[in-house]
Design a protein around this motif. Structure first.
Motif, PDB file in Angstrom:
ATOM      1  N   SER A  76       0.272  11.282   4.586  1.00 32.50           N
ATOM      2  CA  SER A  76      -0.404  10.207   5.313  1.00 32.50           C
ATOM      3  C   SER A  76       0.568   9.069   5.575  1.00 32.50           C
ATOM      4  O   SER A  76       1.548   8.886   4.840  1.00 32.50           O
ATOM      5  CB  SER A  76      -1.611   9.689   4.534  1.00 32.50           C
ATOM      6  OG  SER A  76      -2.600  10.691   4.404  1.00 32.50           O
ATOM      7  N   ASP A  77       0.273   8.295   6.603  1.00 33.27           N
ATOM      8  CA  ASP A  77       1.081   7.127   6.899  1.00 33.27           C
ATOM      9  C   ASP A  77       0.170   5.947   7.216  1.00 33.27           C
ATOM     10  O   ASP A  77      -1.038   5.995   6.950  1.00 33.27           O
ATOM     11  CB  ASP A  77       2.053   7.404   8.055  1.00 33.27           C
ATOM     12  CG  ASP A  77       1.347   7.914   9.302  1.00 33.27           C
ATOM     13  OD1 ASP A  77       0.124   7.698   9.430  1.00 33.27           O
ATOM     14  OD2 ASP A  77       2.015   8.518  10.161  1.00 33.27           O
ATOM     15  N   SER A  78       0.728   4.911   7.786  1.00 34.25           N
ATOM     16  CA  SER A  78      -0.028   3.686   8.021  1.00 34.25           C
ATOM     17  C   SER A  78      -1.127   3.848   9.065  1.00 34.25           C
ATOM     18  O   SER A  78      -1.996   2.975   9.171  1.00 34.25           O
ATOM     19  CB  SER A  78       0.923   2.562   8.449  1.00 34.25           C
ATOM     20  OG  SER A  78       1.650   2.938   9.611  1.00 34.25           O
ATOM     21  N   PRO A 108       0.583   5.197   0.662  1.00 35.75           N
ATOM     22  CA  PRO A 108      -0.345   6.209   1.206  1.00 35.75           C
ATOM     23  C   PRO A 108      -0.346   7.492   0.392  1.00 35.75           C
ATOM     24  O   PRO A 108       0.454   7.697  -0.527  1.00 35.75           O
ATOM     25  CB  PRO A 108       0.193   6.438   2.630  1.00 35.75           C
ATOM     26  CG  PRO A 108       1.128   5.303   2.902  1.00 35.75           C
ATOM     27  CD  PRO A 108       1.687   4.906   1.571  1.00 35.75           C
ATOM     28  N   ALA A 123      -6.055  -2.229   5.043  1.00 31.41           N
ATOM     29  CA  ALA A 123      -5.154  -3.254   5.569  1.00 31.41           C
ATOM     30  C   ALA A 123      -5.924  -4.321   6.343  1.00 31.41           C
ATOM     31  O   ALA A 123      -5.676  -5.529   6.174  1.00 31.41           O
ATOM     32  CB  ALA A 123      -4.099  -2.603   6.458  1.00 31.41           C
ATOM     33  N   TYR A 179      -8.201   5.460   6.359  1.00 33.68           N
ATOM     34  CA  TYR A 179      -8.483   4.702   5.142  1.00 33.68           C
ATOM     35  C   TYR A 179      -7.439   3.616   4.903  1.00 33.68           C
ATOM     36  O   TYR A 179      -7.738   2.570   4.324  1.00 33.68           O
ATOM     37  CB  TYR A 179      -8.586   5.640   3.939  1.00 33.68           C
ATOM     38  CG  TYR A 179      -7.339   6.437   3.617  1.00 33.68           C
ATOM     39  CD1 TYR A 179      -6.381   5.944   2.743  1.00 33.68           C
ATOM     40  CD2 TYR A 179      -7.115   7.695   4.177  1.00 33.68           C
ATOM     41  CE1 TYR A 179      -5.247   6.667   2.429  1.00 33.68           C
ATOM     42  CE2 TYR A 179      -5.981   8.422   3.880  1.00 33.68           C
ATOM     43  CZ  TYR A 179      -5.047   7.907   3.005  1.00 33.68           C
ATOM     44  OH  TYR A 179      -3.918   8.630   2.707  1.00 33.68           O
ATOM     45  N   ILE A 180      -6.198   3.835   5.340  1.00 37.49           N
ATOM     46  CA  ILE A 180      -5.164   2.803   5.229  1.00 37.49           C
ATOM     47  C   ILE A 180      -5.507   1.625   6.140  1.00 37.49           C
ATOM     48  O   ILE A 180      -5.378   0.449   5.756  1.00 37.49           O
ATOM     49  CB  ILE A 180      -3.786   3.375   5.585  1.00 37.49           C
ATOM     50  CG1 ILE A 180      -3.406   4.503   4.604  1.00 37.49           C
ATOM     51  CG2 ILE A 180      -2.736   2.277   5.586  1.00 37.49           C
ATOM     52  CD1 ILE A 180      -3.083   4.037   3.229  1.00 37.49           C
ATOM     53  N   LYS A 181      -5.967   1.924   7.345  1.00 35.20           N
ATOM     54  CA  LYS A 181      -6.302   0.853   8.280  1.00 35.20           C
ATOM     55  C   LYS A 181      -7.510   0.052   7.811  1.00 35.20           C
ATOM     56  O   LYS A 181      -7.564  -1.176   7.990  1.00 35.20           O
ATOM     57  CB  LYS A 181      -6.556   1.441   9.672  1.00 35.20           C
ATOM     58  CG  LYS A 181      -5.286   1.821  10.428  1.00 35.20           C
ATOM     59  CD  LYS A 181      -5.559   2.038  11.899  1.00 35.20           C
ATOM     60  CE  LYS A 181      -4.272   2.079  12.687  1.00 35.20           C
ATOM     61  NZ  LYS A 181      -4.516   2.158  14.154  1.00 35.20           N
ATOM     62  N   LEU A 211      -3.025   5.266  -3.171  1.00 37.04           N
ATOM     63  CA  LEU A 211      -4.147   6.110  -2.772  1.00 37.04           C
ATOM     64  C   LEU A 211      -3.769   7.582  -2.887  1.00 37.04           C
ATOM     65  O   LEU A 211      -2.732   8.003  -2.352  1.00 37.04           O
ATOM     66  CB  LEU A 211      -4.571   5.774  -1.340  1.00 37.04           C
ATOM     67  CG  LEU A 211      -4.917   4.298  -1.137  1.00 37.04           C
ATOM     68  CD1 LEU A 211      -3.989   3.679  -0.103  1.00 37.04           C
ATOM     69  CD2 LEU A 211      -6.346   4.106  -0.720  1.00 37.04           C
ATOM     70  N   ASN A 247       5.561   3.484   4.113  1.00 33.46           N
ATOM     71  CA  ASN A 247       5.445   4.890   4.483  1.00 33.46           C
ATOM     72  C   ASN A 247       6.461   5.730   3.709  1.00 33.46           C
ATOM     73  O   ASN A 247       7.580   5.273   3.427  1.00 33.46           O
ATOM     74  CB  ASN A 247       5.684   5.058   5.981  1.00 33.46           C
ATOM     75  CG  ASN A 247       4.624   4.364   6.818  1.00 33.46           C
ATOM     76  OD1 ASN A 247       3.506   4.832   6.955  1.00 33.46           O
ATOM     77  ND2 ASN A 247       4.981   3.205   7.373  1.00 33.46           N
ATOM     78  N   VAL A 291       0.847  -1.195   0.000  1.00 37.32           N
ATOM     79  CA  VAL A 291       0.000   0.000   0.000  1.00 37.32           C
ATOM     80  C   VAL A 291       0.880   1.243   0.000  1.00 37.32           C
ATOM     81  O   VAL A 291       1.838   1.338   0.791  1.00 37.32           O
ATOM     82  CB  VAL A 291      -0.935   0.007   1.231  1.00 37.32           C
ATOM     83  CG1 VAL A 291      -1.850   1.220   1.193  1.00 37.32           C
ATOM     84  CG2 VAL A 291      -1.756  -1.280   1.285  1.00 37.32           C
ATOM     85  N   VAL A 316       2.516  -1.690   4.413  1.00 41.09           N
ATOM     86  CA  VAL A 316       2.352  -0.276   4.082  1.00 41.09           C
ATOM     87  C   VAL A 316       3.734   0.347   3.991  1.00 41.09           C
ATOM     88  O   VAL A 316       4.504   0.319   4.958  1.00 41.09           O
ATOM     89  CB  VAL A 316       1.503   0.458   5.140  1.00 41.09           C
ATOM     90  CG1 VAL A 316       1.321   1.923   4.745  1.00 41.09           C
ATOM     91  CG2 VAL A 316       0.159  -0.237   5.310  1.00 41.09           C
TER      92      VAL A 316
END
Length: 573
Positions: free
Chosen positions: A165-167, A161, A176, A171-173, A234, A190, A159, A188
């Motif tokens: 944004s980071d993990s 970001p 995942a 929306y990343i969570k 994303l 970063n 993924v 992810v």
């Protein structure tokens, strides 16, 4: 009588109007103000609740753009039930702005913990890879020593970001957790300086920085060669993803990819985000995130960029001017946007790619979507929804789920079980940059009625080049034969002509010399034939223009000739 007239004249119509208005109760004015405010906000915030209500809350169908001969659509997307159903936004979030803001401040992410692994890059930089294994969400006991075996065949989803944004982003969570729940492993990647990691080199990431992604993908493929690798980008991460896929073409060790809410064209996005009041709000919010990122790494920004200009930045463009362009060595901000625009690389994507965008996205405008480029590539399917906001797409009465997360999981699952997963091409000849190929493949443009300009394919240009090469080969072959025959005449005794042999005579030589002027006319004839094949109307329009423009001269000449003939006839009579 005079007094009565003076009294009528003294009555001002405005005074009468005010007296009548004063008779209306104040509560009526209050309700009128509320109705006017509601109508204004409904239009200003782009609500669609009433449209959904009149539509029976059935939602709107998903628009799919693809090449008619695309094996990805017929073999994979055609089996995706979610992409062929309808999307209905959460009723109380029936506004793209409400959805986007709700995702940023709430989002309702699932609770879990990542496994962090630091990855060192060749230039001294460091990125944090946050892993979420399928065993971590299946109810097993969490163990930091539970590593993935080297020969494991469980698919891996990488993924990328979005901006700043980071993990830990909601929306990343969501992505995942749902992907790991399906039995796959998620990692992810970063960006540099994010996820609580310091910047350890003089290089920063930007909207077109693909080197880190290329290195991470190569490392994952080397460590887990038997595990299919899928990529999901994303927002700005989607722009980086598409650009990377276009740059490397068949050489990427990626089985498939998904791009969510990509900005596509950074130059168009820059013009859009500063156009309206609401877009300026998003511009300010994103700039605040960039300033916070710069503040975390102040020593390096102070040394490498214009720190005073960064502190005074009020927009993304200002930050890019004082930071991104200086560190990345771009001449101007527009140069940076043009070079890092992923739309230039769409035509060279060789991996099955699903692109999802919302037409009411308040950050990444629909004006930047490369519709024709996506339709021309058989490996790309573009899915657009009427509503959804930026990365939100909440659904259900409680907004517990995100639509694009379900669509992504379904697409990757069906792709994994199909025969259309991409296999890395180890050797590639004649590789060229996507920017060059996009210019070479689009020598012609087509202007539609709405003013949109689209590139037309270069099949005709290829045919022209093929004809020229064949003509050159024939000419070279004829000259070679003549040279060989001449040498044989000088060094060998000329044999007697017999049946089946072609003997060059003086008459044939004369015929060849007489036919040389035809070779001069043939290129003109070929151009006219190609012009008539490309556009029959344009050819006849050219003929009409030629006749109209030359008629005065030709008509005068004919008039002089016929006048002389008539004069001679009259004298003879």
């Amino acid at each position: 009588m005079d007094c009565r007239v003076l009294g009528e004249v003294s009555e001002n119509p405005y005074v009468l109007l005010l007296n009548d208005l004063s008779l209306i109760p104040i509560s009526h004015y209050f309700f009128a103000f509320l109705a006017f405010s509601f109508a204004f906000l409904y239009h200003f915030l782009e609500f669609h609740f009433l449209q959904d209500l009149f539509n029976g809350f059935r939602g709107s169908p998903i628009g799919l753009t693809y090449n008619p001969s695309s094996p990805i659509y017929h073999g994979v997307v055609s089996k995706c039930r979610i992409l062929h159903a309808r999307y209905l936004a959460t009723p109380w979030l029936s506004s793209p702005h409400f959805q986007t803001v709700f995702l940023s401040f709430f989002g309702r992410p699932p609770a879990f913990s990542y496994r962090r692994k630091l990855f060192n890059l060749s230039d001294g930089g460091t990125v944090a890879l946050d892993w979420l294994l399928s065993s971590d969400v299946s109810g097993d006991v969490f163990s930091t020593n539970n590593a993935i075996p080297k020969g494991d065949t469980t698919p891996i989803v990488l993924v990328i970001p979005g901006l700043t944004s980071d993990s830990d982003a909601a929306y990343i969570k969501h992505l995942a957790f749902n992907t790991a729940k399906k039995g796959w492993n998620v990692v992810v990647s970063n960006h540099r300086g994010l996820g609580g990691i310091s910047v350890t080199s003089d290089f920063f990431y930007n909207a077109g920085w693909t080197e880190d992604l290329r290195t991470v993908v190569s490392n994952l493929h080397d460590e887990y060669p038997n595990a299919p690798l899928f990529l999901v980008g994303l927002s700005v991460g989607a722009n980086i993803l598409v650009k990377y896929l276009g740059e490397d073409g068949d050489k990427v060790p990626v089985a498939g990819a998904v791009a969510i809410c990509s900005p596509w064209d950074l130059l168009i996005g820059d013009r859009f985000i500063g156009r309206r009041l609401l877009q300026k709000f998003y511009d300010k919010a994103l700039t605040t995130g960039l300033l916070g990122y710069a503040q975390l790494h102040q020593p390096r920004f102070f040394r490498l960029a214009n720190w005073e200009g960064i502190k005074k930045s009020r927009s993304i463009r200002d930050f890019d001017q004082h930071a991104t362009c200086i560190v990345g060595k771009f001449e101007t901000v527009d140069t940076y946007y043009r070079r890092c625009t992923s739309a230039n690389y769409v035509g060279n994507v060789s991996v099955p790619l699903l692109c999802i965008s919302a037409l009411d996205d308040p950050v990444c405008t629909r004006e930047a979507i490369p519709w024709e480029e996506c339709r021309a590539n058989i490996n790309i399917v573009l899915a657009t929804t009427k509503h959804g906001g930026h990365l939100a797409f909440f659904e259900g009465l409680t907004a517990a789920g995100i639509w694009w997360v379900r669509a992504t999981d379904e697409f990757l699952k069906i792709l994994h079980s199909s025969q259309y997963m991409h296999v890395q091409k180890m050797v590639s000849f004649g590789a060229q940059s996507s920017l060059d190929s996009s210019i070479d493949q689009g020598p012609y443009v087509n202007i539609a009625e709405d003013g949109m300009v689209a590139a037309v394919g270069n099949e005709q240009a290829k045919e022209n080049r093929t004809e020229d090469v064949l003509e050159q080969q024939k000419t070279h072959q004829r000259k070679t034969n003549e040279m060989v025959s001449g040498e044989q005449d000088d060094h060998m005794i000329k044999p007697e002509p017999c049946s089946g042999e072609i003997v060059q005579s003086s008459e044939q030589a004369t015929t060849r010399q007489d036919s040389k002027p035809l070779d001069v006319i043939s290129p003109v004839r070929r151009c006219l034939e190609l012009l008539s094949q490309r556009s029959r109307w344009s050819f006849w329009l050219l003929v009409y223009v030629a006749i109209v423009t030359s008629w005065p001269l030709v008509g005068s000449a004919l008039q002089i000739v016929f006048r002389k003939k008539l004069r001679n006839i009259s004298r003879a009579a």
